[in-house]
Design an enzyme around this catalytic site. Structure first.
Site, PDB file in Angstrom:
ATOM      1  N   ASP A  77       0.861  -1.175   0.000  1.00 28.32           N
ATOM      2  CA  ASP A  77       0.000   0.000   0.000  1.00 28.32           C
ATOM      3  C   ASP A  77       0.898   1.226   0.000  1.00 28.32           C
ATOM      4  OD1 ASP A  77      -2.075   1.756   0.163  1.00 28.32           O
ATOM      5  OD2 ASP A  77      -2.753   1.154   2.148  1.00 28.32           O
ATOM      6  N   ASP A 129      -7.908  -7.422   2.161  1.00 26.34           N
ATOM      7  CA  ASP A 129      -6.916  -7.325   3.233  1.00 26.34           C
ATOM      8  C   ASP A 129      -7.522  -6.533   4.381  1.00 26.34           C
ATOM      9  OD1 ASP A 129      -5.274  -4.466   3.704  1.00 26.34           O
ATOM     10  OD2 ASP A 129      -6.515  -4.542   1.901  1.00 26.34           O
ATOM     11  N   CYS A 142     -11.466 -25.799  11.967  1.00 25.56           N
ATOM     12  CA  CYS A 142     -10.319 -24.957  11.614  1.00 25.56           C
ATOM     13  C   CYS A 142      -9.017 -25.734  11.730  1.00 25.56           C
ATOM     14  CB  CYS A 142     -10.287 -23.723  12.515  1.00 25.56           C
ATOM     15  SG  CYS A 142      -8.909 -22.609  12.157  1.00 25.56           S
ATOM     16  N   CYS A 190      -5.956 -24.520  12.121  1.00 33.11           N
ATOM     17  CA  CYS A 190      -4.866 -23.767  12.737  1.00 33.11           C
ATOM     18  C   CYS A 190      -4.388 -24.440  14.025  1.00 33.11           C
ATOM     19  CB  CYS A 190      -5.296 -22.328  13.014  1.00 33.11           C
ATOM     20  SG  CYS A 190      -6.249 -22.119  14.535  1.00 33.11           S
ATOM     21  N   CYS A 210      -6.692 -24.321  17.163  1.00 34.37           N
ATOM     22  CA  CYS A 210      -7.869 -25.193  17.159  1.00 34.37           C
ATOM     23  C   CYS A 210      -7.502 -26.673  17.201  1.00 34.37           C
ATOM     24  CB  CYS A 210      -8.718 -24.908  15.918  1.00 34.37           C
ATOM     25  SG  CYS A 210      -9.481 -23.267  15.917  1.00 34.37           S
ATOM     26  N   HIS A 260      -5.120 -17.922  14.294  1.00 33.86           N
ATOM     27  CA  HIS A 260      -6.439 -18.503  14.051  1.00 33.86           C
ATOM     28  C   HIS A 260      -7.274 -17.604  13.147  1.00 33.86           C
ATOM     29  CE1 HIS A 260     -10.485 -20.072  14.600  1.00 33.86           C
ATOM     30  NE2 HIS A 260     -10.834 -18.836  14.902  1.00 33.86           N
TER      31      HIS A 260
END
Length: 405
Positions: free
Chosen positions: A92, A298, A336, A338, A341, A367
């Protein structure tokens, strides 16, 4: 636009699954891009972000310009080598950061003059300077400098900022093309630390050649449909772009107004180019945007919220510090993948947060980005099966209807 291409792989209504090809790899869309402002996704290692399923990440040109300096990033091999992220990257321009420092900056047609809040030094941020900074940093996709104003501004102020953004876009395009043709200015000599490998700027004859990059324009105009349409028309008259961003949303406007803006913009944007929706990152907003034809997203909110104990689940947001989770043996989300989890339960994660153990914020931030990346992957799969509309409606109904126990 050498090295960049976009193809639509499947559609359902306005929603589409696509593939955005860049010099550092392909991005399957729709896709959520984690934000690594300082060339680092806050608190996470790049291999963790990669394992979460991210294809593309962001950095911020303003922050890297201030520290360690765009020329230093260039001397250290460019953004990919510097950050150790070897997939596609986007920077950006930092326009949001500059314009958010109301007490420290002055806006004119030339650009923005601002004081560095770190040391008080005076800086000039012009469209030309921003292109030089972003080309030094070396991300695959770079953004124009645009004029941002507060959400809820009237039509006159929104039009003034939108029209100035178009004029700045033309200046960005001219400087971008000049750097592509003539190359970057040499970096003043900086010596490598004794015993370390040489800097890229020391022994490479072709180092001044600008790397392959794509410049994205930014659609502005607040929540006014006529201004958004005028912005898109001006952008398409200015050049043939590898992709187009939609900015200036999720800044306090009603969600219905934001969704209406998606409906306004999508039909007017090129079908064969990726559409990047800037700064939007809540699960329901992502699915609403995908359904209206957006591709790339994003937001810093997922990692920021995770660091402060709030996580996304299919049943809505959960505030993990609540006492109700003190004896909760369930994972955050059963589906999930991740580490939070698959390895821990809510009781332990809550314990990490209330005792201020650094592992807790890291796991919850990881997560949240995994949740959004996985959600976008599921949206893509449903589009390819022709099931997106029904699946998305059911998913949103569950997310919005239920709350944390």
């Amino acid at each position: 636009m050498s090295g960049f291409a976009f193809g639509v792989d499947a559609t359902e209504g306005a929603a589409r699954a696509g593939t955005f090809r860049t010099p550092h790899g392909d991005v399957a869309t729709p896709a959520f891009m984690p934000v690594g402002t300082h060339a680092s996704v806050r608190g996470l290692a790049m291999h963790e972000v990669r394992d979460a399923g991210a294809h593309m990440i962001l950095a911020n040109a303003y922050h890297l310009y201030l520290r360690p300096g765009d020329e230093m990033v260039r001397a250290l091999g460019g953004l990919h080598a510097f950050s150790r992220w070897h997939g596609p990257m986007l920077t950006d321009s930092g326009g949001y950061q500059v314009f958010s420092l109301a007490r420290y900056r002055k806006v004119s047609e030339s650009g923005v003059e601002f004081r560095n809040k770190l040391d008080g030094s005076l800086h000039e941020y012009t469209p030309e300077r921003v292109m030089q900074i972003e080309r030094n940093i070396g991300a695959d996709v770079i953004m124009q400098l645009d004029e941002l104003i507060e959400g809820g501004c009237d039509h006159r102020a929104s039009r003034k900022a939108m029209e100035r953004s178009l004029r700045w876009l033309e200046r960005c395009r001219v400087e971008f093309d000049r750097l592509s043709r003539d190359g970057r200015a040499p970096v003043p000599h900086v010596s490598a630390t004794d015993g370390s490998p040489p800097l890229d700027t020391q022994h490479r004859d072709d180092e001044c050649a600008a790397p392959p990059q794509a410049l994205f324009p930014i659609v502005q105009g607040g929540t006014y449909a006529d201004l958004r349409a005028a912005s898109i028309a001006g952008i398409l008259q200015t050049g043939d772009w590898a992709g187009v961003a939609v900015g200036g949303l999720s800044v306090g406007e009603a969600k219905s107004a934001m969704y209406d803006t998606f409906d306004t913009c999508a039909p007017l944007l090129p079908w064969d180019r990726p559409r990047y929706l800037m700064g939007v990152g809540f699960p329901d907003d992502l699915l609403e945007a995908v359904g209206r034809g957006m591709d790339l997203f994003d937001c810093v909110a997922p990692t920021r919220m995770g660091r402060h104990g709030t996580v996304f689940t299919p049943d809505g947001k959960v505030q993990l510090q609540k006492s109700s989770h003190r004896t909760d043996r369930r994972p955050l989300t059963a589906e999930c993948p991740c580490p939070a989890c698959t390895h821990y339960d809510r009781a332990y994660l809550r314990h990490l947060m209330v005792t201020e153990e650094p592992l807790g914020p890291r796991l919850l931030a990881l997560h949240n980005i995994t949740f959004l990346i996985t959600l976008m992957g599921e949206a893509r799969a449903r589009l390819q099966l022709g099931q997106f509309t029904t699946w998305s409606s059911d998913w949103l109904r569950r997310y919005r209807a239920r709350t944390s126990p």
